[in-house]
Design a protein around this motif. Structure first.
Motif, PDB file in Angstrom:
ATOM      1  N   VAL A 105       1.182  -1.152   0.075  1.00 57.01           N
ATOM      2  CA  VAL A 105       0.136  -0.201   0.084  1.00 57.01           C
ATOM      3  C   VAL A 105       0.932   1.314  -0.029  1.00 57.01           C
ATOM      4  CG1 VAL A 105      -1.874  -1.223   1.131  1.00 57.01           C
ATOM      5  CG2 VAL A 105      -0.265   0.021   2.413  1.00 57.01           C
ATOM      6  N   GLU A 106       0.315   2.574  -0.203  1.00 60.10           N
ATOM      7  CA  GLU A 106       1.018   3.617  -0.297  1.00 60.10           C
ATOM      8  C   GLU A 106       1.962   3.859   0.975  1.00 60.10           C
ATOM      9  OE1 GLU A 106       0.638   8.308  -1.066  1.00 60.10           O
ATOM     10  OE2 GLU A 106      -1.228   7.079  -0.941  1.00 60.10           O
ATOM     11  N   GLY A 107       2.903   4.227   0.801  1.00 63.65           N
ATOM     12  CA  GLY A 107       3.894   4.473   2.070  1.00 63.65           C
ATOM     13  C   GLY A 107       4.689   3.294   2.522  1.00 63.65           C
ATOM     14  N   LEU A 108       4.611   2.376   1.813  1.00 59.58           N
ATOM     15  CA  LEU A 108       5.134   1.117   2.517  1.00 59.58           C
ATOM     16  C   LEU A 108       6.735   1.140   1.665  1.00 59.58           C
ATOM     17  CD1 LEU A 108       2.836  -1.680   2.768  1.00 59.58           C
ATOM     18  CD2 LEU A 108       4.017  -0.769   4.483  1.00 59.58           C
ATOM     19  N   SER A 109       7.649   0.596   2.408  1.00 60.49           N
ATOM     20  CA  SER A 109       8.908   0.488   1.791  1.00 60.49           C
ATOM     21  C   SER A 109       9.391  -1.110   2.382  1.00 60.49           C
ATOM     22  CB  SER A 109       9.856   1.363   2.115  1.00 60.49           C
ATOM     23  OG  SER A 109      10.192   1.741   3.576  1.00 60.49           O
ATOM     24  N   GLY A 110      10.660  -1.333   1.923  1.00 57.41           N
ATOM     25  CA  GLY A 110      11.078  -2.827   2.286  1.00 57.41           C
ATOM     26  C   GLY A 110      11.679  -2.817   3.750  1.00 57.41           C
ATOM     27  N   SER A 111      11.613  -4.055   4.102  1.00 59.61           N
ATOM     28  CA  SER A 111      12.190  -4.430   5.468  1.00 59.61           C
ATOM     29  C   SER A 111      12.712  -5.697   5.315  1.00 59.61           C
ATOM     30  CB  SER A 111      10.998  -4.333   6.568  1.00 59.61           C
ATOM     31  OG  SER A 111      10.450  -5.381   6.616  1.00 59.61           O
ATOM     32  N   GLU A 112      13.255  -6.323   6.474  1.00 64.73           N
ATOM     33  CA  GLU A 112      14.133  -7.736   6.445  1.00 64.73           C
ATOM     34  C   GLU A 112      12.964  -8.815   6.286  1.00 64.73           C
ATOM     35  OE1 GLU A 112      15.906  -8.221  10.253  1.00 64.73           O
ATOM     36  OE2 GLU A 112      17.599  -6.857   9.508  1.00 64.73           O
ATOM     37  N   HIS A 113      11.746  -8.594   6.532  1.00 61.24           N
ATOM     38  CA  HIS A 113      10.651  -9.496   6.349  1.00 61.24           C
ATOM     39  C   HIS A 113       9.578  -9.206   5.415  1.00 61.24           C
ATOM     40  CE1 HIS A 113      12.775 -11.322   9.818  1.00 61.24           C
ATOM     41  NE2 HIS A 113      12.741 -10.376  10.619  1.00 61.24           N
ATOM     42  N   GLY A 114       9.980  -8.216   4.608  1.00 60.79           N
ATOM     43  CA  GLY A 114       8.775  -7.920   3.583  1.00 60.79           C
ATOM     44  C   GLY A 114       8.506  -6.440   3.622  1.00 60.79           C
ATOM     45  N   TYR A 115       7.331  -6.131   3.890  1.00 57.15           N
ATOM     46  CA  TYR A 115       6.920  -4.754   3.771  1.00 57.15           C
ATOM     47  C   TYR A 115       6.965  -3.884   5.145  1.00 57.15           C
ATOM     48  CZ  TYR A 115       5.867  -5.712  -0.937  1.00 57.15           C
ATOM     49  OH  TYR A 115       5.942  -6.193  -2.514  1.00 57.15           O
ATOM     50  N   ALA A 116       7.140  -2.624   5.029  1.00 59.99           N
ATOM     51  CA  ALA A 116       6.931  -2.005   6.569  1.00 59.99           C
ATOM     52  C   ALA A 116       6.945  -0.573   6.298  1.00 59.99           C
ATOM     53  CB  ALA A 116       8.233  -2.245   7.381  1.00 59.99           C
ATOM     54  N   TRP A 117       6.250   0.142   7.513  1.00 59.58           N
ATOM     55  CA  TRP A 117       6.443   1.564   7.408  1.00 59.58           C
ATOM     56  C   TRP A 117       7.728   1.866   8.161  1.00 59.58           C
ATOM     57  CZ3 TRP A 117       1.664  -0.672   7.833  1.00 59.58           C
ATOM     58  CH2 TRP A 117       0.488  -0.139   7.045  1.00 59.58           C
ATOM     59  N   ASN A 118       8.486   2.712   7.649  1.00 62.00           N
ATOM     60  CA  ASN A 118       9.996   2.832   8.069  1.00 62.00           C
ATOM     61  C   ASN A 118      10.198   4.354   8.527  1.00 62.00           C
ATOM     62  OD1 ASN A 118      11.085   0.267   8.043  1.00 62.00           O
ATOM     63  ND2 ASN A 118      11.159   0.788   5.714  1.00 62.00           N
ATOM     64  N   TYR A 119      10.643   4.546   9.907  1.00 64.06           N
ATOM     65  CA  TYR A 119      10.959   5.921  10.436  1.00 64.06           C
ATOM     66  C   TYR A 119      12.289   5.932  10.704  1.00 64.06           C
ATOM     67  CZ  TYR A 119       5.772   5.394  10.226  1.00 64.06           C
ATOM     68  OH  TYR A 119       4.681   5.061  10.027  1.00 64.06           O
ATOM     69  N   ALA A 120      13.219   7.086  10.628  1.00 58.94           N
ATOM     70  CA  ALA A 120      14.341   7.224  11.208  1.00 58.94           C
ATOM     71  C   ALA A 120      14.392   8.336  12.040  1.00 58.94           C
ATOM     72  CB  ALA A 120      15.502   7.622  10.118  1.00 58.94           C
ATOM     73  N   THR A 121      15.303   8.360  13.081  1.00 65.43           N
ATOM     74  CA  THR A 121      15.305   9.555  14.157  1.00 65.43           C
ATOM     75  C   THR A 121      16.764   9.819  14.289  1.00 65.43           C
ATOM     76  OG1 THR A 121      15.193   7.986  15.897  1.00 65.43           O
ATOM     77  CG2 THR A 121      13.207   9.006  15.053  1.00 65.43           C
ATOM     78  N   ALA A 122      17.364  10.806  14.842  1.00 64.52           N
ATOM     79  CA  ALA A 122      18.518  11.208  15.433  1.00 64.52           C
ATOM     80  C   ALA A 122      18.394  11.693  16.777  1.00 64.52           C
ATOM     81  CB  ALA A 122      19.184  12.340  14.572  1.00 64.52           C
ATOM     82  N   THR A 123      19.095  11.042  17.622  1.00 61.95           N
ATOM     83  CA  THR A 123      18.898  11.271  19.169  1.00 61.95           C
ATOM     84  C   THR A 123      20.242  11.417  19.712  1.00 61.95           C
ATOM     85  OG1 THR A 123      19.240   8.827  19.708  1.00 61.95           O
ATOM     86  CG2 THR A 123      17.073   9.636  19.254  1.00 61.95           C
ATOM     87  N   THR A 124      20.112  12.499  20.878  1.00 55.21           N
ATOM     88  CA  THR A 124      21.258  12.473  21.675  1.00 55.21           C
ATOM     89  C   THR A 124      21.086  11.920  23.032  1.00 55.21           C
ATOM     90  OG1 THR A 124      23.023  13.827  22.382  1.00 55.21           O
ATOM     91  CG2 THR A 124      20.601  14.725  22.247  1.00 55.21           C
ATOM     92  N   ARG A 125      21.940  11.646  23.998  1.00 51.97           N
ATOM     93  CA  ARG A 125      21.891  11.335  25.427  1.00 51.97           C
ATOM     94  C   ARG A 125      22.359  12.445  26.361  1.00 51.97           C
ATOM     95  NH1 ARG A 125      22.814   5.432  28.221  1.00 51.97           N
ATOM     96  NH2 ARG A 125      21.848   5.761  30.130  1.00 51.97           N
ATOM     97  N   VAL A 126      21.412  13.026  27.396  1.00 49.80           N
ATOM     98  CA  VAL A 126      21.874  13.971  28.124  1.00 49.80           C
ATOM     99  C   VAL A 126      21.119  13.680  29.432  1.00 49.80           C
ATOM    100  CG1 VAL A 126      21.678  16.345  28.901  1.00 49.80           C
ATOM    101  CG2 VAL A 126      22.108  15.816  26.541  1.00 49.80           C
ATOM    102  N   LYS A 127      22.154  13.365  30.515  1.00 45.29           N
ATOM    103  CA  LYS A 127      21.733  13.085  31.736  1.00 45.29           C
ATOM    104  C   LYS A 127      20.743  11.882  31.896  1.00 45.29           C
ATOM    105  CE  LYS A 127      22.118  18.001  33.500  1.00 45.29           C
ATOM    106  NZ  LYS A 127      21.593  19.086  33.945  1.00 45.29           N
ATOM    107  N   GLY A 128      21.019  10.813  31.135  1.00 44.56           N
ATOM    108  CA  GLY A 128      20.340   9.745  31.206  1.00 44.56           C
ATOM    109  C   GLY A 128      19.021   9.830  30.490  1.00 44.56           C
ATOM    110  N   LYS A 129      18.901  10.660  29.713  1.00 42.45           N
ATOM    111  CA  LYS A 129      17.367  11.160  28.756  1.00 42.45           C
ATOM    112  C   LYS A 129      18.015  11.057  27.363  1.00 42.45           C
ATOM    113  CE  LYS A 129      15.162  14.146  32.358  1.00 42.45           C
ATOM    114  NZ  LYS A 129      14.809  15.494  32.376  1.00 42.45           N
ATOM    115  N   ILE A 130      17.013  10.128  26.733  1.00 43.18           N
ATOM    116  CA  ILE A 130      17.215  10.111  25.284  1.00 43.18           C
ATOM    117  C   ILE A 130      16.361  11.021  24.774  1.00 43.18           C
ATOM    118  CG2 ILE A 130      17.386   8.485  23.454  1.00 43.18           C
ATOM    119  CD1 ILE A 130      17.185   6.219  25.592  1.00 43.18           C
ATOM    120  N   LEU A 131      17.097  12.289  24.129  1.00 43.05           N
ATOM    121  CA  LEU A 131      16.488  13.184  23.424  1.00 43.05           C
ATOM    122  C   LEU A 131      16.136  13.065  21.964  1.00 43.05           C
ATOM    123  CD1 LEU A 131      17.880  16.424  25.318  1.00 43.05           C
ATOM    124  CD2 LEU A 131      16.018  14.666  26.029  1.00 43.05           C
ATOM    125  N   ILE A 132      15.252  13.257  21.366  1.00 44.60           N
ATOM    126  CA  ILE A 132      14.723  13.101  19.874  1.00 44.60           C
ATOM    127  C   ILE A 132      15.051  14.528  19.245  1.00 44.60           C
ATOM    128  CG2 ILE A 132      13.034  12.575  17.976  1.00 44.60           C
ATOM    129  CD1 ILE A 132      11.728  10.684  19.944  1.00 44.60           C
TER     130      ILE A 132
END
Length: 306
Positions: A109-136
């Motif tokens: 369906v629209e918006g799907l791309s590939g994954s290891e096991h077929g199709y998937a909705w894929n999202y990417a993030t960049a995070t940093t860690r400060v004082k034990g908190k993972i910030l997006i």
């Protein structure tokens, strides 16, 4: 991990009310739509079940989301601004980049791309860690046909647009390519390298040239034994000891995997296959995760998510 049942009741009420004030749908049924989506996410329920509870049809809820995509951008900006506030004036960050897949079994369906096991909705993030908190700090939907270097550029440009300096970029082996390495050469970076692609099953620390489709990139290659005695490899441009490279990789890289598990604990269940609605569900889960983290909510160990 943080799951809805592990959140202190008082904190849960605060987050729920905060979400009601932050999510800005317009229209006669906007309040019912917000309450349906927020309570479904916080109770790990479905849109269909919660819509009945608030006397609104599931299709109306989906229509509001799909017809007002600006709400998604508003939420993403809120997440970034919350993360900037948590940095406390810090301008230099070490970031980890990765993507996660929400797999789908069925016809494309629209918006799907590939994954290891077929199709998937894929999202990417960049995070940093400060004082034990993972910030997006950055987010993108990985669209079909999007290259790895395009994903990396998109995320890094978002971070630079926030006025931040990048001290170090860490990526897993899924991003290993000539184009990504050449792009990253302007930053300090560490990238996991598939051992089978470099053909070195022994301890190694030296210059290595990656070649693909007539293009090439040169980096420092480090091959070492991991905890399970298997050989692992890292590529970098850092001039520090190999033990520091390995330690920095693990320290910066591991939290992003944890953040995805926590985010997925707030994903709404739905039968919808619309890419925009699916995108909203993931972005809402990121906002809830961000609000929990900013309130110092600690993780509860569990293996159940989504």
């Amino acid at each position: 991990m943080i799951i809805p049942d592990s959140i202190h009741p008082k904190t849960l009420v605060q987050i729920k009310e905060k979400l009601f004030s932050l999510i800005n749908f317009k229209g006669r049924r906007a309040e019912e739509v917000k309450r349906t989506l927020v309570t479904a996410a916080l109770s790990r329920d479905s849109v269909e079940n919660k819509a009945k509870e608030f006397g609104i049809s599931p299709q109306t809820v989906r229509n509001y989301v799909e017809e007002q995509p600006q709400v998604i951008e508003q939420i993403l900006n809120l997440i970034k601004m919350t993360s900037i506030k948590e940095l406390g004036g810090k301008k230099s960050v070490r970031i980890s980049i990765d993507w996660t897949s929400i797999e789908y079994n069925g016809k494309p369906v629209e918006g799907l791309s590939g994954s290891e096991h077929g199709y998937a909705w894929n999202y990417a993030t960049a995070t940093t860690r400060v004082k034990g908190k993972i910030l997006i700090l950055a987010f993108t939907r990985v669209e079909k046909g999007m290259t790895r270097v395009e994903v990396v550029k998109n995320l890094i440009e978002q971070i630079l647009a926030l006025g931040l300096e990048i001290e170090l970029v860490v990526l897993d082996a899924g991003f290993y390519s000539v184009d990504v390495i050449n792009y990253l050469s302007r930053f300090n970076f560490i990238i996991a390298v598939p051992v089978e692609k470099v053909g070195k099953h022994r301890n190694f620390d030296g210059e290595y040239t990656v070649k693909s489709s007539g293009k090439k990139a040169t980096l420092r290659l480090i091959v070492h034994r991991g905890r399970e005695k298997k050989y692992l490899a890292k590529g970098t441009n850092l001039d520090v000891s190999r033990s520091i490279v390995i330690r920095w990789y693990n320290k910066v890289r591991t939290p992003i995997e944890t953040s995805y598990k926590l985010i997925k604990s707030f994903l709404i269940f739905t039968s919808s296959r619309n890419w925009l609605f699916r995108l909203f569900i993931f972005v809402l889960a990121m906002l809830i995760y961000t609000l929990c983290s900013s309130r110092g909510q600690r993780a509860k160990k569990t293996s159940a998510y989504y």
